[in-house]
Design an enzyme around this catalytic site. Structure first.
Site, PDB file in Angstrom:
ATOM      1  N   CYS A  52       1.372  -1.055   0.107  1.00 53.55           N
ATOM      2  CA  CYS A  52      -0.175  -0.252   0.359  1.00 53.55           C
ATOM      3  C   CYS A  52       0.958   1.006  -0.307  1.00 53.55           C
ATOM      4  O   CYS A  52       2.445   0.804   0.743  1.00 53.55           O
ATOM      5  CB  CYS A  52      -1.115  -0.574   1.947  1.00 53.55           C
ATOM      6  SG  CYS A  52      -0.108  -0.175   2.693  1.00 53.55           S
ATOM      7  N   ALA A  55       3.146   1.758   3.032  1.00 54.47           N
ATOM      8  CA  ALA A  55       4.616   0.671   2.940  1.00 54.47           C
ATOM      9  C   ALA A  55       5.310   1.525   2.229  1.00 54.47           C
ATOM     10  O   ALA A  55       6.830   1.582   2.066  1.00 54.47           O
ATOM     11  CB  ALA A  55       3.881  -0.457   2.045  1.00 54.47           C
ATOM     12  N   ARG A  86      12.206  -4.973   6.505  1.00 52.93           N
ATOM     13  CA  ARG A  86      13.737  -4.233   4.966  1.00 52.93           C
ATOM     14  C   ARG A  86      14.382  -3.989   5.701  1.00 52.93           C
ATOM     15  O   ARG A  86      14.537  -3.265   6.858  1.00 52.93           O
ATOM     16  CB  ARG A  86      12.924  -2.831   4.411  1.00 52.93           C
ATOM     17  CG  ARG A  86      11.138  -2.844   3.089  1.00 52.93           C
ATOM     18  CD  ARG A  86      10.932  -2.017   2.043  1.00 52.93           C
ATOM     19  NE  ARG A  86      11.571  -1.841   1.520  1.00 52.93           N
ATOM     20  CZ  ARG A  86      12.306  -0.996   0.675  1.00 52.93           C
ATOM     21  NH1 ARG A  86      13.255  -0.083   1.182  1.00 52.93           N
ATOM     22  NH2 ARG A  86      12.941  -1.453  -0.237  1.00 52.93           N
ATOM     23  N   HIS A 184       5.365   6.416  -2.315  1.00 52.63           N
ATOM     24  CA  HIS A 184       7.162   7.187  -2.749  1.00 52.63           C
ATOM     25  C   HIS A 184       6.523   8.685  -2.893  1.00 52.63           C
ATOM     26  O   HIS A 184       7.230   9.175  -2.224  1.00 52.63           O
ATOM     27  CB  HIS A 184       7.379   6.062  -3.872  1.00 52.63           C
ATOM     28  CG  HIS A 184       7.824   4.944  -4.105  1.00 52.63           C
ATOM     29  ND1 HIS A 184       7.633   4.332  -5.061  1.00 52.63           N
ATOM     30  CD2 HIS A 184       7.750   3.905  -2.997  1.00 52.63           C
ATOM     31  CE1 HIS A 184       7.990   2.476  -4.402  1.00 52.63           C
ATOM     32  NE2 HIS A 184       8.508   3.049  -3.288  1.00 52.63           N
TER      33      HIS A 184
HETATM   34  S1  SF4 Z   1      -0.771  -1.920   6.306  1.00 50.32           S
HETATM   35 FE1  SF4 Z   1      -2.096  -0.156   7.108  1.00 50.32          FE
HETATM   36  S2  SF4 Z   1      -1.835   1.652   5.559  1.00 50.32           S
HETATM   37 FE2  SF4 Z   1      -1.260  -0.287   4.749  1.00 50.32          FE
HETATM   38  S3  SF4 Z   1      -3.125  -0.484   3.598  1.00 50.32           S
HETATM   39 FE3  SF4 Z   1      -2.705  -2.298   5.233  1.00 50.32          FE
HETATM   40  S4  SF4 Z   1      -4.123  -0.938   6.914  1.00 50.32           S
HETATM   41 FE4  SF4 Z   1      -3.967   0.173   5.836  1.00 50.32          FE
END
Ligand code: SF4
Length: 529
Positions: A52, A55, A86, A184
């Site tokens: 996402c 991330a 990471r 990014h």
């Molecule tokens: S990791 Fe967190 S911010 Fe990313 S999609 Fe899942 S719930 Fe949403």
């Protein structure tokens, strides 16, 4: 006529999915200007490998910066699952702070969703200031933050005023954009607006560079710095592996930006050129040939015969040190085939290193590359914004009259631009052989199916598909985490990669997958004597 693997893979889909997925696949034909659709929504339920926006922002770009605290504002999962997974290595230097071993999260609970989480966020900042005293705090938003309307920008502004620190909030909620790529872009905007250009460190030499888009996985950035320092360059800052926010603040003072991962950092490279006059050069420090070419391009940029001579001397020394090992690995791996499916740059960069080892790429794809990563930057004007990219802030910057400095005259620039990849990236497809396959946003079913049809000897991917591929009998090495090995960059990295590949491919266990009673008689004897 040879088989079209794309057509076979697509057969399984219903009409709607077929129509979508076929645009994300192509068979390379250098005689045509081929178009691939990328950076669009993943199909629900298709088991994409994508992550996402949070991330991409916190996990990729901000997280590795060691001398600042990054708070994940959200329920505990996002921060927890991205904690230490990471492998951006970072060294603590002297008394300088290094916070990257920690996970900071506001751990939102139901009342925070119902009544808002800003009070808890402010309290988290107060606690961090009391315990850690950082000079910079970054706040990364997760999914619920945007939905409930927490004003994280106001909290950051309040903290800055109260503590006299730099505090920047990033609205990188996971649902923004279609992948890590949106994050990014959001992180690039924040660093450009609030960090770059604010420092006053003066580089000690005119051969000063920043390495952009290098996250020091397994120590890759350190190997690059080692080589550059040996030649005589000063690395002012690295974005962002083992990075320091205070050095990034002074990165505008360097004379050249080296762009390793084009996808995650090209926004900053472009903006620094406009605002501060710093040119950028596309480099690739993965693979011997790539590293040698990048070093020669850098020497050409600075145009100093002594630097060029030193570059050749270092190249010769380094190659001499690794050649026997590389030859031994190549003798074992020559003629093998590989498939690569990694984030937004490695699927391209590693093809050079595989070639150094005599391995041919038969399929490659990106999780979240854009069309320019596949087809080259010149197609950027043809890419149309869709609804998913329109909600990501696009910022424009202007020339900073006081801090602007151009290393080359326009005439020198024009001459060099015809010779080296100055502000150019020609994309992955052009480096691939005719008849090989390019697949964007490959999913689990497609990975298995392509493996069945193309039968590569090895499949480079990530943790999610590694074990499915290996259970089907094919070596899978992770090109995100390097399977906890590395570095793979530069000269020494190439030998580490060769060693790891040989170790994986020639592991005796591959011959023990079929139990002996499946292909040998279990009873032995004679009848009638
Ligand atoms: S990791 Fe967190 S911010 Fe990313 S999609 Fe899942 S719930 Fe949403």
């Amino acid at each position: 006529m040879s088989i079209d693997a794309n057509a076979v893979v697509l057969e399984r889909y219903n009409a709607k999915v077929f129509k979508n997925r076929k645009e994300h696949m192509l068979k390379v034909n250098p005689a045509e200007d081929q178009i691939i659709i990328a950076n669009t929504r993943a199909i629900p339920g298709i088991m994409t490998n994508r992550g996402c926006c949070y991330a991409g922002c916190k996990g990729v770009v901000l997280g590795p910066i060691k001398d600042m605290v990054t708070i994940t504002h959200g329920p505990v999962g996002c921060g927890f699952y991205s904690w230490g997974t990471r492998r951006n290595k970072a060294k603590a230097e002297g008394d300088a702070p290094n916070y990257i071993q920690y996970c900071f999260t506001t751990d939102m609970q139901e009342p925070d969703i119902v009544f808002g989480g800003t009070k808890k966020l402010k309290k988290a900042i107060d606690e961090i200031m009391e315990l850690m005293h950082p000079k910079t705090i970054m706040i990364a938003a997760t999914c619920p933050v945007g939905l409930i309307g927490d004003d994280i920008q106001a909290v950051a502004a309040e903290a800055e005023k109260e503590y006299g620190i730099r505090c920047v909030a990033y609205s990188c909620e996971g649902y923004k954009g279609v992948s890590q790529s949106a994050g990014h872009h959001i992180a690039n905007n924040g660093l450009m607006k609030r960090v770059i250009g604010t420092g006053d460190y003066e580089p000690a030499t005119k051969y000063s560079v920043n390495i952009l888009g290098e996250y020091n996985i397994g120590g890759d950035g350190w190997e690059q710095e080692r080589i550059l320092k040996k030649i005589g360059y000063e690395v002012v800052s690295v974005f962002t592996g083992d990075g320091e926010v205070e050095r990034i603040a002074s990165s505008h003072k360097a004379n050249l930006n080296l762009v390793q991962c084009h996808r995650s950092i090209n926004y900053i490279a472009e903006m620094m050129k406009t605002k501060y006059g710093v040119d950028w050069l596309k480099v690739n420090f993965i693979g011997l040939e790539g590293t040698v070419q990048s070093l020669r391009d850098m020497a050409a940029y600075f145009g100093d015969p002594e630097l060029a001579q030193r570059t050749e001397q270092v190249i010769a020394e380094e190659l001499a040190e690794v050649q026997d090992q590389m030859a031994a690995y190549k003798a074992r791996l020559n003629g093998k085939t590989a498939a690569l499916f990694v984030g937004g740059s490695r699927s391209h960069h590693y093809q050079g290193l595989l070639q150094d080892l005599g391995i041919k790429t038969v399929l490659a794809g990106y999780e979240f590359g854009h069309r320019d990563d596949y087809e080259g930057r010149e197609i950027i004007p043809n890419i149309k914004d869709d609804a998913d990219s329109k909600n990501i802030e696009h910022i424009t910057v202007e020339k900073d009259e006081k801090k602007y400095h151009a290393y080359l005259t326009q005439e020198q620039y024009d001459k060099l631009a015809a010779e080296i990849p100055l502000e150019k990236y020609h994309g992955m497809i052009r480096d691939m052989d005719e008849g090989t396959y390019v697949v964007d946003d490959l999913n689990m079913y497609e990975a298995e199916k392509f493996m069945e049809i193309l039968k590569p000897d090895m499949f480079f991917s990530g943790i999610k598909d590694k074990y499915a591929l290996q259970k089907a009998g094919t070596l899978s090495r992770q090109l995100h985490s390097y399977d906890y090995s590395g570095p793979y960059a530069g000269f020494k990295g190439a030998t580490q990669f060769g060693y790891d590949l040989c170790m994986g491919y020639f592991t005796p266990a591959w011959h023990m997958v079929t139990p002996p009673w499946k292909n040998r008689a279990t009873l032995q004897g004679t009848v009638g004597e």
